[in-house]
Design a protein around this motif. Sequence first.
Motif, short mmCIF file in Angstrom:
data_model
loop_
_atom_site.label_atom_id
_atom_site.label_comp_id
_atom_site.label_asym_id
_atom_site.label_seq_id
_atom_site.Cartn_x
_atom_site.Cartn_y
_atom_site.Cartn_z
N HIS A 175 0.84 -1.21 0.00
CA HIS A 175 0.00 0.00 0.00
C HIS A 175 0.88 1.26 0.00
O HIS A 175 1.90 1.32 0.70
CB HIS A 175 -0.92 0.01 1.22
N ARG A 176 0.44 2.25 -0.77
CA ARG A 176 1.14 3.53 -0.82
C ARG A 176 0.20 4.69 -0.52
O ARG A 176 0.63 5.74 -0.04
CB ARG A 176 1.79 3.74 -2.21
N ARG A 177 -1.06 4.53 -0.81
CA ARG A 177 -2.06 5.57 -0.51
C ARG A 177 -2.81 5.13 0.75
O ARG A 177 -3.78 4.37 0.70
CB ARG A 177 -3.00 5.72 -1.71
N LEU A 210 6.53 8.55 1.44
CA LEU A 210 5.12 8.57 1.06
C LEU A 210 4.44 9.82 1.60
O LEU A 210 4.66 10.22 2.75
CB LEU A 210 4.41 7.32 1.61
N ASP A 211 3.63 10.44 0.78
CA ASP A 211 2.91 11.64 1.19
C ASP A 211 1.72 11.28 2.07
O ASP A 211 1.09 10.23 1.88
CB ASP A 211 2.42 12.41 -0.03
N ASP A 213 -1.79 12.67 2.59
CA ASP A 213 -2.80 13.57 2.04
C ASP A 213 -3.62 14.16 3.19
O ASP A 213 -4.22 13.42 3.98
CB ASP A 213 -3.71 12.77 1.10
N SER A 216 -6.93 12.74 3.78
CA SER A 216 -7.01 11.35 4.23
C SER A 216 -6.55 11.20 5.68
O SER A 216 -6.24 10.10 6.14
CB SER A 216 -6.14 10.45 3.34
N ASP A 239 -10.37 9.58 -4.87
CA ASP A 239 -9.02 9.02 -4.71
C ASP A 239 -8.87 8.39 -3.33
O ASP A 239 -7.90 8.63 -2.62
CB ASP A 239 -7.96 10.11 -4.91
N ARG A 240 -9.86 7.59 -2.97
CA ARG A 240 -9.87 7.01 -1.63
C ARG A 240 -8.60 6.20 -1.38
O ARG A 240 -8.01 5.63 -2.32
CB ARG A 240 -11.09 6.11 -1.43
N PRO A 241 -8.16 6.12 -0.13
CA PRO A 241 -6.97 5.31 0.19
C PRO A 241 -7.25 3.84 -0.02
O PRO A 241 -8.40 3.38 0.09
CB PRO A 241 -6.71 5.64 1.66
N THR A 242 -6.19 3.09 -0.29
CA THR A 242 -6.34 1.63 -0.41
C THR A 242 -6.24 0.95 0.94
O THR A 242 -6.48 -0.26 1.05
CB THR A 242 -5.26 1.06 -1.35
#
Length: 336
Positions: A175-177, A210-211, A213, A216, A239-242
């Motif tokens: 996971h990145r987001r 990793l940013d 947001d 988020s 652009d929901r997180p994973t």
Amino acid sequence: MTTISDVARAAGVSVATVSRALRGLDRVSPQTRDRVLRAAKSLDYMPSPTASSLASGKTHVVAVVVPYVTRWYFAHLISGASQVLRDKGFHVLLLDVRDEGPNRATLLDSRMLFKRVDGVLILSLRLQQPERELLQRLQMPVVTVGVPDQDWPCVRIDDIATTSIATEHLIRLGHRRIGYVGGDSVPAMNFPTPADRAKGFRDTMGRHGLDVDPGSFVMGDWSARSGLDAGRELLSRADRPTAVVAASDELALGVMAAARELALSVPRDVSVVGIDDHELAELHGLTTIAQPVDEQGRMATRLLLSTVAGLPTGHEVATVPVTLVERRSTAAPPRP
């Protein structure tokens, strides 16, 4: 009503010997103590707690100061503490703050504590300065849970490291987001935990380049209802997180409920990890960072009773280890 004199006559000893025997003091032979105990039991004699405390200088009462009695975490801390106190013949004076306003009233005063309690156990709460000064003036034994203090021993977990473990778990899965749902701090309570757990998340994301947001990163009030609201906000985004790191299992369970509302599958569409190992976590298949809450209550209470007994404990901070418990709420992110 049976008196101590009746017990003395039945055992054939003096009143002073009965008093020493019942309080477990020295200078009483095992045979005499046994005779006194048998006489007291046969006469159904109950010693006066007030008289015993006056004679010994000890009340066998410990004050437990807690922000919320009904919250899962605090209820389990109290349960662990009560087990030790009951086994050692101590009673609990429970002081529930419950004031969420910006200017919480002073809870502790000398009338409540002086010659009424032998020590104070403070659960995840920073005291106001007048309360600190009172405890120091009374030379009251104090142990804290969750909030390190320069003056008193403390039992805690490392909240920064704990959230870091949860975040690292998701990053290892690919996971990145990643979103974050945290418990907000009540200003009057001055909890360090919310800020520490948020820092653990931000620092870990930063170490991996990793940013985070801002959209988020949502704060709530630690409850499952708050997690539901936060989950709706996070998971409704285009652009929901994973994946989502929740600062507590109750928040995480709320996020999982929001995913179901939005027809998202956990973990196929979104992974969720919590902190605590709440008793409902296993039921819902929640991956979490388990902390031994009851044991922290027991450890802190044993430390406090050692201080009450006059044993040196210093101002040590005992950091309790946590454990990643992988269940079915986390998996690799969905393919684009």
